[in-house]
Scaffold this active site. Sequence first.
Site, mmCIF file in Angstrom:
data_model
loop_
_atom_site.group_PDB
_atom_site.id
_atom_site.type_symbol
_atom_site.label_atom_id
_atom_site.label_comp_id
_atom_site.label_asym_id
_atom_site.label_seq_id
_atom_site.Cartn_x
_atom_site.Cartn_y
_atom_site.Cartn_z
ATOM 1 N N ARG A 234 0.819 -1.223 0.000
ATOM 2 C CA ARG A 234 0.000 0.000 0.000
ATOM 3 C C ARG A 234 0.857 1.281 0.000
ATOM 4 O O ARG A 234 0.485 2.297 0.580
ATOM 5 C CB ARG A 234 -0.939 0.033 1.217
ATOM 6 N N SER B 151 -10.959 -0.560 2.952
ATOM 7 C CA SER B 151 -10.219 -0.682 4.210
ATOM 8 C C SER B 151 -9.858 0.705 4.722
ATOM 9 O O SER B 151 -9.320 1.520 3.975
ATOM 10 C CB SER B 151 -8.921 -1.463 4.000
ATOM 11 N N GLU C 138 -5.554 4.370 5.969
ATOM 12 C CA GLU C 138 -5.225 4.137 4.558
ATOM 13 C C GLU C 138 -5.651 5.303 3.663
ATOM 14 O O GLU C 138 -4.896 5.710 2.775
ATOM 15 C CB GLU C 138 -5.879 2.827 4.095
HETATM 16 N N1 EPU Z 1 -11.257 -10.440 9.973
HETATM 17 C C1 EPU Z 1 -11.903 -10.465 11.189
HETATM 18 N N2 EPU Z 1 -12.917 -9.572 11.395
HETATM 19 C C2 EPU Z 1 -13.291 -8.681 10.453
HETATM 20 C C3 EPU Z 1 -12.616 -8.653 9.222
HETATM 21 C C4 EPU Z 1 -11.589 -9.552 9.001
HETATM 22 O O1 EPU Z 1 -11.580 -11.246 12.069
HETATM 23 O O2 EPU Z 1 -14.237 -7.928 10.717
HETATM 24 C C5 EPU Z 1 -10.216 -11.431 9.707
HETATM 25 C C6 EPU Z 1 -10.658 -12.442 8.659
HETATM 26 O O3 EPU Z 1 -11.381 -13.485 9.219
HETATM 27 C C7 EPU Z 1 -9.346 -12.903 8.073
HETATM 28 C C8 EPU Z 1 -8.456 -11.688 8.230
HETATM 29 O O4 EPU Z 1 -9.080 -10.822 9.144
HETATM 30 O O5 EPU Z 1 -8.789 -13.948 8.835
HETATM 31 C C9 EPU Z 1 -8.200 -10.982 6.903
HETATM 32 O O6 EPU Z 1 -9.449 -10.513 6.375
HETATM 33 P P1 EPU Z 1 -9.670 -10.290 4.793
HETATM 34 O O7 EPU Z 1 -9.255 -11.524 4.063
HETATM 35 O O8 EPU Z 1 -11.034 -9.787 4.606
HETATM 36 O O9 EPU Z 1 -8.605 -9.232 4.359
HETATM 37 P P2 EPU Z 1 -8.064 -7.895 5.070
HETATM 38 O O10 EPU Z 1 -6.653 -8.155 5.487
HETATM 39 O O11 EPU Z 1 -9.000 -7.393 6.089
HETATM 40 C C10 EPU Z 1 -6.999 -6.963 2.871
HETATM 41 C C11 EPU Z 1 -7.026 -5.678 2.088
HETATM 42 C C12 EPU Z 1 -8.303 -5.573 1.278
HETATM 43 C C13 EPU Z 1 -8.397 -6.767 0.344
HETATM 44 C C14 EPU Z 1 -8.350 -8.066 1.182
HETATM 45 C C15 EPU Z 1 -8.328 -9.316 0.338
HETATM 46 C C16 EPU Z 1 -5.717 -4.086 3.377
HETATM 47 C C17 EPU Z 1 -5.728 -2.874 4.256
HETATM 48 N N3 EPU Z 1 -6.903 -4.539 2.991
HETATM 49 O O12 EPU Z 1 -8.055 -6.874 3.819
HETATM 50 O O13 EPU Z 1 -8.219 -4.389 0.487
HETATM 51 O O14 EPU Z 1 -9.593 -6.738 -0.422
HETATM 52 O O15 EPU Z 1 -7.137 -8.073 1.981
HETATM 53 O O16 EPU Z 1 -7.088 -9.506 -0.242
HETATM 54 O O17 EPU Z 1 -4.638 -4.577 3.055
HETATM 55 C C18 EPU Z 1 -8.773 -2.060 0.564
HETATM 56 O O18 EPU Z 1 -7.565 -1.831 0.616
HETATM 57 O O19 EPU Z 1 -9.627 -1.137 0.543
HETATM 58 C C19 EPU Z 1 -9.229 -3.446 0.564
HETATM 59 C C20 EPU Z 1 -10.522 -3.767 0.623
#
Ligand code: EPU
Length: 335
Positions: free
Chosen positions: A167, A235, A331
């Site tokens: 990012r 995010s 972000e």
């Molecule tokens: N999780 C929770 N509670 C929540 C949300 C997530 O426990 O309310 C846990 C999930 O269960 C999972 C972990 O957190 O084990 C990761 O969640 P997720 O796969 O949804 O991905 P993220 O790390 O929250 C990142 C990116 C997203 C992207 C997803 C998928 C960042 C800041 N965000 O989110 O990007 O779509 O991975 O690759 O790196 C964005 O930047 O706007 C964005 C949506």
Amino acid sequence: MTTFSLIQSMDLTAANTFGLSASSRLGAIITSPDELTAAYDYARAHGLPVHVLGGGSNVILSPQFDGLTLLMAIKGKTLIGQDGENNIVEAAAGETWHDFVVWTLDNDLPGLENLALIPGTVGASPVQNIGAYGLELADRFDSLTAFDTQTRALCTFSAAECRFAYRQSVFKAEPGRYIVTSVRFALPAQWAPILNYAGLNTLPPDRSPRAVMDQVIALRQSKLPDPKKIGNVGSFFHNPVVTADVHATVRAANPTAPAYPQPDGSIKLSAGWLIEQCGLKGAREGQVGVSDRHALVLVNHGGGTRAEIEALAARIKATVFERFGIGLTAEPVFY
Ligand code: EPU
């Protein structure tokens, strides 16, 4: 001499996906690099600060900006040719990101399907090195052209010169200096799907690029609130990258905490998980809340304000720091 059309008191409420009520003293819709140069010349001559908006999907706007806001609307997408093992495709900054991804698949140029449905424009995509479902923009990047607001010239950036990281890029590190006008992508001529993200690895063996894209779209729709239905900027915080020692402390108390080891030995934690553990899913400050679907997303319940966003973000940061000793960083860009 190239001119551009100046709009007095431009309403930006529909130009930001959080749906904040906002306006700019002056505005312009930019459809060519020459118009961009002319707009910057005008701003300099009149001592005006400039903001540039793409899809408005990663910004938190002030109610009133006393300057010139440029809406990037330079259009065009084309196959440049083949370079070694890659097809080189160019898209102008004002193209909508998802429409561009669909266009590449329609033209048998797969490689971007994991990044489908990310809101925003092509021009914004390198700024924060967008990433999702096992792929980052940097993995498919060739080069870009940007307007340098200091030298007033168009310049080309290689991948190394963009200094991409999670990012991050030189464009985020030096805000306002460079305005991306077009991006070239290197899409593999020998395509293979990237299916290591849980939820993609269940696809059947004859998976096509379109099947991967459809699955990515289904995943996004099941996890993330749709900005067309409820205002948000995706995010709201970066996932924190911590040392192995900090991770060991978190893991000792929370053995199930999601953790993603990085090539340099650091560990990326899940900000959404940390926020949910603090009991903040669904928390509110006025009309702004933490999504009850995904704790990493702040949403506008209707009529939310920048002040409410700032108050809720500060509360989340303080609570996560108190509980885990980890600092979260926002972000989106605050204009
Ligand atoms: N999780 C929770 N509670 C929540 C949300 C997530 O426990 O309310 C846990 C999930 O269960 C999972 C972990 O957190 O084990 C990761 O969640 P997720 O796969 O949804 O991905 P993220 O790390 O929250 C990142 C990116 C997203 C992207 C997803 C998928 C960042 C800041 N965000 O989110 O990007 O779509 O991975 O690759 O790196 C964005 O930047 O706007 C964005 C949506």
